[in-house]
Write a protein that holds these residues in place. Structure first.
Motif, PDB file in Angstrom:
ATOM      1  N   LYS A 232       0.821  -1.217   0.000  1.00 21.39           N
ATOM      2  CA  LYS A 232       0.000   0.000   0.000  1.00 21.39           C
ATOM      3  C   LYS A 232       0.858   1.271   0.000  1.00 21.39           C
ATOM      4  O   LYS A 232       0.831   2.046  -0.942  1.00 21.39           O
ATOM      5  N   GLU A 233       1.640   1.480   1.084  1.00 19.49           N
ATOM      6  CA  GLU A 233       2.438   2.699   1.187  1.00 19.49           C
ATOM      7  C   GLU A 233       3.801   2.565   0.508  1.00 19.49           C
ATOM      8  O   GLU A 233       4.478   3.564   0.271  1.00 19.49           O
ATOM      9  N   TYR A 234       4.214   1.359   0.222  1.00 20.54           N
ATOM     10  CA  TYR A 234       5.495   1.153  -0.454  1.00 20.54           C
ATOM     11  C   TYR A 234       5.481  -0.197  -1.177  1.00 20.54           C
ATOM     12  O   TYR A 234       4.613  -1.037  -0.945  1.00 20.54           O
ATOM     13  N   MET A 235       6.449  -0.372  -2.066  1.00 16.97           N
ATOM     14  CA  MET A 235       6.609  -1.626  -2.792  1.00 16.97           C
ATOM     15  C   MET A 235       7.861  -2.333  -2.299  1.00 16.97           C
ATOM     16  O   MET A 235       8.871  -1.698  -1.976  1.00 16.97           O
TER      17      MET A 235
ATOM     18  N   GLU B 217      -7.313 -10.473   3.391  1.00 16.02           N
ATOM     19  CA  GLU B 217      -7.599  -9.096   3.776  1.00 16.02           C
ATOM     20  C   GLU B 217      -6.577  -8.179   3.118  1.00 16.02           C
ATOM     21  O   GLU B 217      -5.392  -8.502   3.060  1.00 16.02           O
ATOM     22  N   PHE B 218      -7.030  -7.030   2.643  1.00 15.00           N
ATOM     23  CA  PHE B 218      -6.148  -6.100   1.937  1.00 15.00           C
ATOM     24  C   PHE B 218      -5.889  -4.845   2.769  1.00 15.00           C
ATOM     25  O   PHE B 218      -5.785  -3.750   2.241  1.00 15.00           O
ATOM     26  N   LYS B 219      -5.777  -5.015   4.088  1.00 15.86           N
ATOM     27  CA  LYS B 219      -5.570  -3.858   4.957  1.00 15.86           C
ATOM     28  C   LYS B 219      -4.208  -3.214   4.730  1.00 15.86           C
ATOM     29  O   LYS B 219      -4.085  -2.012   4.531  1.00 15.86           O
ATOM     30  N   GLU B 220      -3.161  -4.020   4.810  1.00 19.07           N
ATOM     31  CA  GLU B 220      -1.808  -3.488   4.680  1.00 19.07           C
ATOM     32  C   GLU B 220      -1.094  -3.986   3.439  1.00 19.07           C
ATOM     33  O   GLU B 220      -0.181  -3.347   2.949  1.00 19.07           O
TER      34      GLU B 220
END
Length: 275
Positions: A71-74, A259-262
């Motif tokens: 999400k915030e990084y790859m 779940e796709f939270k993080e």
């Protein structure tokens, strides 16, 4: 006299040849048969330390690359792995994993980890049961991983090691038909943080189902489950393995979390070479 010498030479050569044939026959007779080994389809994401029922001298070299969306990084990961059967049914493995990270959209965040060589992983596995009647194999193993610090921590603080992982494992695999394979790989992971000396415990249960084709090709589904205190995660990993040439295979894996939270969808490819 000349004919006599020729006859004696011919007789000597014939006796020598027959003696060699007899020696080869005796050698083949006394040679021990190879231990029983059942072919089981091996998962591609959390692979085994060595084939179940491996025979002495068998070896394998693996290279892999993966991409994970956090999400915030790859995260861009890779590994080099060497497996070797030091004795019948006893295998060892050495692996060096590494990871590099990139901020999404070029926006730097504190959530992005530092680039690092993940560590050094050493492992061993022993197959204690190979049942031809039930087409089942069972093994126990142990993995120990030394977690290296990030490049930044090594440069600025001289801190080389961050932690140590201790992971005893149990494996059971069954071949239901010539094409249908199932495998269970489970065991606790104890993660020791060297700074605080705290130990976190993670329970792992990894189950896989594969349908194999001729030549070692297969399609399948690997399910990775982790349990930590009040948290748990499940990731489904559809996968395919394709033979490229004799002893050379290419595997593709997709990771789909429940779940796709993080974390989002991930991808991994593995090159398998059996010299």
């Amino acid at each position: 006299m000349k004919n006599t010498l020729i006859f004696l030479a011919f007789l000597f050569a014939s006796l020598n040849s027959n003696a060699q044939i007899l020696k080869d026959t005796i050698t083949k007779t006394v040679e021990k048969p190879k231990p029983l080994k059942i072919h089981h389809a091996e998962p591609l994401y959390l692979d085994l330390i060595r084939d179940l029922g491996a025979r002495k001298g068998e070896k394998e070299l693996n290279f892999g690359m993966g991409i994970d969306d956090y999400k915030e990084y790859m995260s861009y990961s890779g590994f080099m792995e060497y497996e070797f059967a030091v004795a019948n049914r006893l295998g060892v493995e050495v692996e060096v994993p590494f990871k590099f990270y990139q901020d999404v959209g070029g926006v730097e965040t504190t959530a992005t980890p530092q680039n690092r060589i993940e560590g050094l992983k050493v492992a061993t596995q022993y197959t204690f049961l190979v049942s031809e009647k039930y087409q089942t194999s069972m093994a126990v193993g142990y993995i120990q991983e030394f977690e290296f610090s990030s490049f930044s921590s090594i440069d600025h603080h001289g801190k080389f090691l961050e932690g140590i992982l201790y992971n005893p494992i149990f494996i059971v695999a069954k071949k239901w038909t010539p094409n249908v394979h199932t495998l269970l790989y489970t065991g606790p992971v104890f993660e020791q943080h060297l700074d605080s000396n705290d130990i976190n415990t993670i329970g792992q249960v990894n189950a896989s189902f594969h349908y194999s084709f001729a030549g070692g090709n297969f399609i399948g589904l690997e399910t990775n489950m982790e349990f930590m205190k009040n948290e748990s995660s499940v990731t489904f990993r559809p996968q395919i393995k394709q033979k490229l040439s004799n002893g050379l295979y290419l595997g593709f894996v997709t990771g789909i979390p429940t779940e796709f939270k993080e974390k989002g969808v991930s991808f991994m490819t593995r090159i398998i070479w059996e010299p």
